[in-house]
Write a protein that holds these residues in place. Structure first.
Motif, PDB file in Angstrom:
ATOM      1  N   ALA A 226       0.827  -1.202   0.000  1.00 45.59           N
ATOM      2  CA  ALA A 226       0.000   0.000   0.000  1.00 45.59           C
ATOM      3  C   ALA A 226       0.861   1.252   0.000  1.00 45.59           C
ATOM      4  O   ALA A 226       0.575   2.222  -0.717  1.00 45.59           O
ATOM      5  N   ALA A 227       1.922   1.253   0.824  1.00 44.15           N
ATOM      6  CA  ALA A 227       2.807   2.416   0.872  1.00 44.15           C
ATOM      7  C   ALA A 227       3.566   2.581  -0.442  1.00 44.15           C
ATOM      8  O   ALA A 227       3.740   3.707  -0.938  1.00 44.15           O
ATOM      9  N   ALA A 228       4.015   1.460  -1.010  1.00 43.08           N
ATOM     10  CA  ALA A 228       4.735   1.527  -2.283  1.00 43.08           C
ATOM     11  C   ALA A 228       3.839   2.090  -3.379  1.00 43.08           C
ATOM     12  O   ALA A 228       4.276   2.910  -4.212  1.00 43.08           O
ATOM     13  N   LEU A 229       2.578   1.669  -3.403  1.00 44.79           N
ATOM     14  CA  LEU A 229       1.640   2.186  -4.391  1.00 44.79           C
ATOM     15  C   LEU A 229       1.410   3.679  -4.184  1.00 44.79           C
ATOM     16  O   LEU A 229       1.424   4.458  -5.148  1.00 44.79           O
ATOM     17  N   ALA A 230       1.218   4.079  -2.932  1.00 45.02           N
ATOM     18  CA  ALA A 230       0.929   5.478  -2.632  1.00 45.02           C
ATOM     19  C   ALA A 230       2.062   6.399  -3.070  1.00 45.02           C
ATOM     20  O   ALA A 230       1.824   7.474  -3.635  1.00 45.02           O
ATOM     21  N   VAL A 231       3.293   5.994  -2.810  1.00 47.25           N
ATOM     22  CA  VAL A 231       4.407   6.855  -3.201  1.00 47.25           C
ATOM     23  C   VAL A 231       4.658   6.787  -4.703  1.00 47.25           C
ATOM     24  O   VAL A 231       5.041   7.775  -5.335  1.00 47.25           O
ATOM     25  N   ARG A 232       4.412   5.607  -5.300  1.00 42.55           N
ATOM     26  CA  ARG A 232       4.685   5.453  -6.749  1.00 42.55           C
ATOM     27  C   ARG A 232       3.751   6.296  -7.595  1.00 42.55           C
ATOM     28  O   ARG A 232       4.139   6.773  -8.671  1.00 42.55           O
ATOM     29  N   ILE A 233       2.511   6.494  -7.154  1.00 39.47           N
ATOM     30  CA  ILE A 233       1.560   7.280  -7.942  1.00 39.47           C
ATOM     31  C   ILE A 233       1.606   8.763  -7.571  1.00 39.47           C
ATOM     32  O   ILE A 233       0.858   9.565  -8.128  1.00 39.47           O
ATOM     33  N   SER A 234       2.497   9.138  -6.656  1.00 39.21           N
ATOM     34  CA  SER A 234       2.595  10.530  -6.232  1.00 39.21           C
ATOM     35  C   SER A 234       3.483  11.328  -7.187  1.00 39.21           C
ATOM     36  O   SER A 234       4.341  10.749  -7.874  1.00 39.21           O
ATOM     37  N   PRO A 235       3.311  12.644  -7.241  1.00 39.23           N
ATOM     38  CA  PRO A 235       4.192  13.478  -8.065  1.00 39.23           C
ATOM     39  C   PRO A 235       5.656  13.364  -7.670  1.00 39.23           C
ATOM     40  O   PRO A 235       6.538  13.537  -8.509  1.00 39.23           O
ATOM     41  N   ASP A 236       5.928  13.057  -6.402  1.00 43.03           N
ATOM     42  CA  ASP A 236       7.318  12.949  -5.950  1.00 43.03           C
ATOM     43  C   ASP A 236       8.052  11.837  -6.691  1.00 43.03           C
ATOM     44  O   ASP A 236       9.242  11.969  -7.013  1.00 43.03           O
ATOM     45  N   ALA A 237       7.372  10.729  -6.943  1.00 42.53           N
ATOM     46  CA  ALA A 237       8.008   9.618  -7.647  1.00 42.53           C
ATOM     47  C   ALA A 237       8.402  10.024  -9.060  1.00 42.53           C
ATOM     48  O   ALA A 237       9.497   9.702  -9.535  1.00 42.53           O
ATOM     49  N   GLU A 238       7.519  10.733  -9.727  1.00 48.18           N
ATOM     50  CA  GLU A 238       7.820  11.183 -11.094  1.00 48.18           C
ATOM     51  C   GLU A 238       9.006  12.128 -11.103  1.00 48.18           C
ATOM     52  O   GLU A 238       9.902  12.018 -11.948  1.00 48.18           O
ATOM     53  N   LEU A 239       9.038  13.046 -10.140  1.00 52.64           N
ATOM     54  CA  LEU A 239      10.167  13.980 -10.040  1.00 52.64           C
ATOM     55  C   LEU A 239      11.468  13.235  -9.792  1.00 52.64           C
ATOM     56  O   LEU A 239      12.498  13.514 -10.409  1.00 52.64           O
ATOM     57  N   GLY A 240      11.423  12.281  -8.870  1.00 54.84           N
ATOM     58  CA  GLY A 240      12.621  11.534  -8.528  1.00 54.84           C
ATOM     59  C   GLY A 240      13.151  10.701  -9.681  1.00 54.84           C
ATOM     60  O   GLY A 240      14.366  10.653  -9.917  1.00 54.84           O
ATOM     61  N   ILE A 241      12.260  10.050 -10.391  1.00 55.63           N
ATOM     62  CA  ILE A 241      12.676   9.211 -11.514  1.00 55.63           C
ATOM     63  C   ILE A 241      13.270  10.062 -12.637  1.00 55.63           C
ATOM     64  O   ILE A 241      14.305   9.716 -13.226  1.00 55.63           O
ATOM     65  N   ARG A 242      12.620  11.179 -12.927  1.00 54.07           N
ATOM     66  CA  ARG A 242      13.150  12.073 -13.969  1.00 54.07           C
ATOM     67  C   ARG A 242      14.543  12.571 -13.600  1.00 54.07           C
ATOM     68  O   ARG A 242      15.452  12.621 -14.433  1.00 54.07           O
ATOM     69  N   ALA A 243      14.719  12.953 -12.329  1.00 56.10           N
ATOM     70  CA  ALA A 243      16.013  13.471 -11.877  1.00 56.10           C
ATOM     71  C   ALA A 243      17.081  12.384 -11.951  1.00 56.10           C
ATOM     72  O   ALA A 243      18.231  12.654 -12.316  1.00 56.10           O
ATOM     73  N   PHE A 244      16.698  11.153 -11.617  1.00 55.61           N
ATOM     74  CA  PHE A 244      17.661  10.054 -11.669  1.00 55.61           C
ATOM     75  C   PHE A 244      18.205   9.868 -13.084  1.00 55.61           C
ATOM     76  O   PHE A 244      19.421   9.768 -13.285  1.00 55.61           O
ATOM     77  N   PHE A 245      17.319   9.809 -14.066  1.00 56.46           N
ATOM     78  CA  PHE A 245      17.767   9.574 -15.431  1.00 56.46           C
ATOM     79  C   PHE A 245      18.456  10.797 -16.025  1.00 56.46           C
ATOM     80  O   PHE A 245      19.299  10.660 -16.922  1.00 56.46           O
ATOM     81  N   ALA A 246      18.122  11.978 -15.502  1.00 57.79           N
ATOM     82  CA  ALA A 246      18.775  13.194 -15.969  1.00 57.79           C
ATOM     83  C   ALA A 246      20.075  13.468 -15.228  1.00 57.79           C
ATOM     84  O   ALA A 246      20.785  14.428 -15.529  1.00 57.79           O
ATOM     85  N   LYS A 247      20.380  12.599 -14.255  1.00 59.89           N
ATOM     86  CA  LYS A 247      21.566  12.744 -13.425  1.00 59.89           C
ATOM     87  C   LYS A 247      21.613  14.105 -12.721  1.00 59.89           C
ATOM     88  O   LYS A 247      22.655  14.757 -12.647  1.00 59.89           O
ATOM     89  N   THR A 248      20.485  14.502 -12.177  1.00 63.98           N
ATOM     90  CA  THR A 248      20.380  15.741 -11.410  1.00 63.98           C
ATOM     91  C   THR A 248      19.742  15.413 -10.063  1.00 63.98           C
ATOM     92  O   THR A 248      19.303  14.285  -9.827  1.00 63.98           O
ATOM     93  N   SER A 249      19.655  16.392  -9.199  1.00 64.39           N
ATOM     94  CA  SER A 249      19.002  16.209  -7.903  1.00 64.39           C
ATOM     95  C   SER A 249      17.558  16.665  -7.999  1.00 64.39           C
ATOM     96  O   SER A 249      17.267  17.742  -8.514  1.00 64.39           O
ATOM     97  N   ALA A 250      16.657  15.823  -7.523  1.00 65.10           N
ATOM     98  CA  ALA A 250      15.243  16.179  -7.541  1.00 65.10           C
ATOM     99  C   ALA A 250      14.974  17.290  -6.531  1.00 65.10           C
ATOM    100  O   ALA A 250      15.543  17.319  -5.447  1.00 65.10           O
ATOM    101  N   ILE A 251      14.112  18.222  -6.934  1.00 64.48           N
ATOM    102  CA  ILE A 251      13.692  19.298  -6.039  1.00 64.48           C
ATOM    103  C   ILE A 251      12.239  19.085  -5.717  1.00 64.48           C
ATOM    104  O   ILE A 251      11.357  19.257  -6.557  1.00 64.48           O
ATOM    105  N   PHE A 252      11.966  18.676  -4.479  1.00 65.56           N
ATOM    106  CA  PHE A 252      10.594  18.345  -4.077  1.00 65.56           C
ATOM    107  C   PHE A 252       9.915  19.568  -3.448  1.00 65.56           C
ATOM    108  O   PHE A 252      10.535  20.346  -2.759  1.00 65.56           O
TER     109      PHE A 252
END
Length: 252
Positions: A226-252
């Protein structure tokens, strides 16, 4: 009558225990004030970290105000002081945002029980931690022994409680009771480093990760998916994943 002073710097809320003349002993007024702050924090998502401390350079808290609780009849003591106090402490422990206790001087009894409700503890070299209750015919009634057991183990918790052993900063660090020990002049720098980091991480991920650690009543088979689903569908997950592939730091 004690109070809790509050101040805010950006996303960090600082709560200062204040009961002058009693080394910040906790009384009913302070428990009520803490509960009010808990409610306010729950309604303000812009608060990303909470710092709990005593007088700068002085006592964190000498414990529960014995003059206040000793005046109660036994039933009122059990239901109001212990029962209601524990409800406040549990709400504080389960705040969605990370909490840091700064311990510089005395941290005895109920004060230590409150500090153990925080996620991280930063101790000054002059910190003094102790459960003195059994020596006066009382117990650590705000679940401090149980929290210490989960952190340091049953044997050490029993040693601290039954022998009323004072735990010096070095021992507290070895036991895992505090996360760092600093010289007095370095405390604010270390605290700033921690709060800066806590305010940079994903608030949604932090809240969920913390709840999985703190909530002892959870069903892990249900809670983790349940927690994994909640965080995965949150905007934070999208920001984090984009930052990872862009090799930058996510700004939450």
């Amino acid at each position: 009558m004690g109070q809790i002073l509050s101040s805010r710097t950006n996303a960090v809320l600082t709560l200062e225990l204040s009961n002058p003349g009693k080394a910040n002993a906790l009384d009913f007024a302070m428990l009520a004030a803490l509960d009010e702050h808990i409610a306010q924090i729950g309604e303000d998502d812009t608060i990303r970290a909470v710092v709990l401390r005593g007088t700068a350079g002085g006592a964190f808290s000498s414990g529960a105000d014995i003059r206040e609780w000793s005046a109660l009849d036994p039933q009122a003591f059990a239901t109001q002081w212990i029962g209601e106090g524990n409800a406040v402490f549990r709400r504080f422990e389960r705040l969605r945002c990370p909490t840091v206790a700064v311990i510089e001087g005395l941290c005895f009894g109920g004060g230590l029980e409150l500090a153990l409700c925080c996620d991280l503890r930063l101790a000054g070299a002059g910190a003094r931690l102790r459960f003195p209750e059994v020596a006066i015919g009382a117990i650590p009634g705000w679940e401090g022994g149980d929290r210490l057991q989960r952190i340091a183990g049953r044997g050490r918790a029993l040693e601290a409680v039954l022998l009323s052993r004072e735990i010096d900063p070095t021992t507290a660090l070895q036991w895992g009771v505090v996360n760092a020990v600093c010289a007095p002049q370095d405390i604010e720098t270390q605290l700033q480093e921690w709060t800066t980091r806590l305010c940079a991480i994903s608030p949604r991920a932090a809240a969920l990760a913390k709840s999985l650690i703190v909530d002892d009543d959870k069903d892990p088979h249900a809670a983790y998916p349940a927690a994994a689903l909640a965080v995965r569908i949150s905007p934070d997950a999208e920001l984090g994943i984009r930052a990872f592939f862009a090799k930058t730091s996510a700004i939450f």
